[in-house]
Design a protein around this motif. Structure first.
Motif, short mmCIF file in Angstrom:
data_model
loop_
_atom_site.label_atom_id
_atom_site.label_comp_id
_atom_site.label_asym_id
_atom_site.label_seq_id
_atom_site.Cartn_x
_atom_site.Cartn_y
_atom_site.Cartn_z
N UNK A 50 0.87 -1.17 0.00
CA UNK A 50 0.00 0.00 0.00
C UNK A 50 0.91 1.22 0.00
N UNK A 51 0.70 2.10 -0.97
CA UNK A 51 1.54 3.30 -1.07
C UNK A 51 0.65 4.53 -1.15
N UNK A 52 1.20 5.67 -0.80
CA UNK A 52 0.44 6.91 -0.86
C UNK A 52 1.33 8.10 -0.58
N UNK A 53 0.68 9.25 -0.45
CA UNK A 53 1.42 10.47 -0.19
C UNK A 53 1.84 11.16 -1.48
N UNK A 54 2.68 12.18 -1.33
CA UNK A 54 3.14 12.93 -2.49
C UNK A 54 4.19 13.95 -2.10
N UNK A 55 4.39 14.93 -2.99
CA UNK A 55 5.40 15.95 -2.76
C UNK A 55 4.75 17.33 -2.77
N UNK A 56 5.23 18.19 -1.89
CA UNK A 56 4.71 19.56 -1.82
C UNK A 56 5.88 20.54 -1.71
N UNK A 65 5.54 13.49 1.81
CA UNK A 65 4.89 12.67 2.84
C UNK A 65 4.58 11.29 2.25
N UNK A 66 5.49 10.81 1.43
CA UNK A 66 5.34 9.51 0.79
C UNK A 66 5.44 8.40 1.83
N UNK A 67 4.60 7.38 1.68
CA UNK A 67 4.68 6.24 2.59
C UNK A 67 4.40 4.95 1.84
N UNK A 68 4.85 3.86 2.43
CA UNK A 68 4.59 2.52 1.88
C UNK A 68 4.61 1.53 3.03
N UNK A 69 3.70 0.59 2.99
CA UNK A 69 3.68 -0.49 3.97
C UNK A 69 2.99 -1.68 3.32
N UNK A 70 2.94 -2.79 4.05
CA UNK A 70 2.46 -4.04 3.48
C UNK A 70 1.22 -4.56 4.22
N UNK A 71 0.41 -5.29 3.48
CA UNK A 71 -0.74 -6.00 4.04
C UNK A 71 -0.57 -7.49 3.77
N UNK A 72 -0.83 -8.31 4.76
CA UNK A 72 -0.88 -9.75 4.58
C UNK A 72 -2.27 -10.19 5.04
N UNK A 73 -3.09 -10.63 4.09
CA UNK A 73 -4.49 -10.91 4.39
C UNK A 73 -4.93 -12.25 3.83
N UNK A 74 -5.66 -12.99 4.63
CA UNK A 74 -6.29 -14.24 4.18
C UNK A 74 -7.75 -14.18 4.59
#
Length: 212
Positions: A50-56, A65-74
């Motif tokens: 999952x990524x989001x954010x941007x540049x200002x 404020x760019x970010x990235x993290x992971x999801x592990x879902x079943x």
């Protein structure tokens, strides 16, 4: 020590996911796929970014404020499983003593109503057998007092499992950015979120794409 003896237990089992420590290595997804010998195109546990954010521009400088993290879902073996409600044959049922949602292949007629009902995209359809399939919490391993394959495979110990009430008592949430709203099915899932993962409900997706 996680689980009480079977005779006394009437507790909902749940998955725990420490999102802070997930590195997106796919070990849990691969272990699950191998355990269930799934064909190409099917996964019962999915890892995605999952990524989001941007540049200002601020004070003459470009900041981000760019970010990235992971999801592990079943399958989350929900307290209000939409798949069970939609199944016309009783192939899907919620096991009384631990709340695990199981699918009996012999009763499955391949109508795919369960696929349409699950907001997590956790149920897969096998084109060869014309049957649905899903995570069964590795109930055969649980019976041997062993953890599910995904939990055992995680090198970062970001995945665990246990009674839902105990996991909730330790803190955590049941939805983060990238997941459906928990009120839809009340998932048996407890997450310690990444510091940038808790977002307003309006930003949550309503369906997970499980295509491989």
């Amino acid at each position: 020590g996680r689980r009480k003896e079977e005779g006394k237990m009437a507790e909902q089992l749940a998955f725990y996911f420490d999102q802070r420590h997930c590195i997106g290595c796919d070990a849990c997804q691969i272990a699950c796929k191998d355990k269930h010998d799934l064909p190409v195109g099917q996964v019962y546990r999915r890892v995605r970014e999952v990524v989001g954010g941007g540049f200002v521009e601020q004070d003459g400088a470009v900041r981000h404020d760019v970010y990235a993290f992971w999801l592990s879902v079943s399958c989350n073996h929900c307290l209000k499983p939409a798949c069970v409600e939609r199944c016309p044959t009783g192939a899907l049922h919620k096991r009384a003593h631990d709340g695990v949602v199981l699918l009996e292949q012999a009763k499955c007629v391949g109508c795919r109503r369960c696929l349409a009902g699950c907001p997590y995209g956790a149920i897969q359809f096998d084109l060869a057998t014309r049957k649905a399939g899903k995570c069964d919490f590795c109930h055969d391993l649980l019976a041997q007092k062993k953890p599910p394959a995904c939990v055992a495979a995680c090198p970062m110990r970001a995945l665990d499992y246990g009674p839902l009430n105990q996991l909730r008592a330790a803190g955590g949430v049941s939805e983060t950015e990238g997941l459906p709203k928990a009120e839809l099915t009340e998932p048996a899932l407890v997450i310690t979120p990444h510091r940038q993962a808790v977002q307003p409900a309006a930003q949550h997706s309503t369906k997970i794409d499980y295509k491989e």
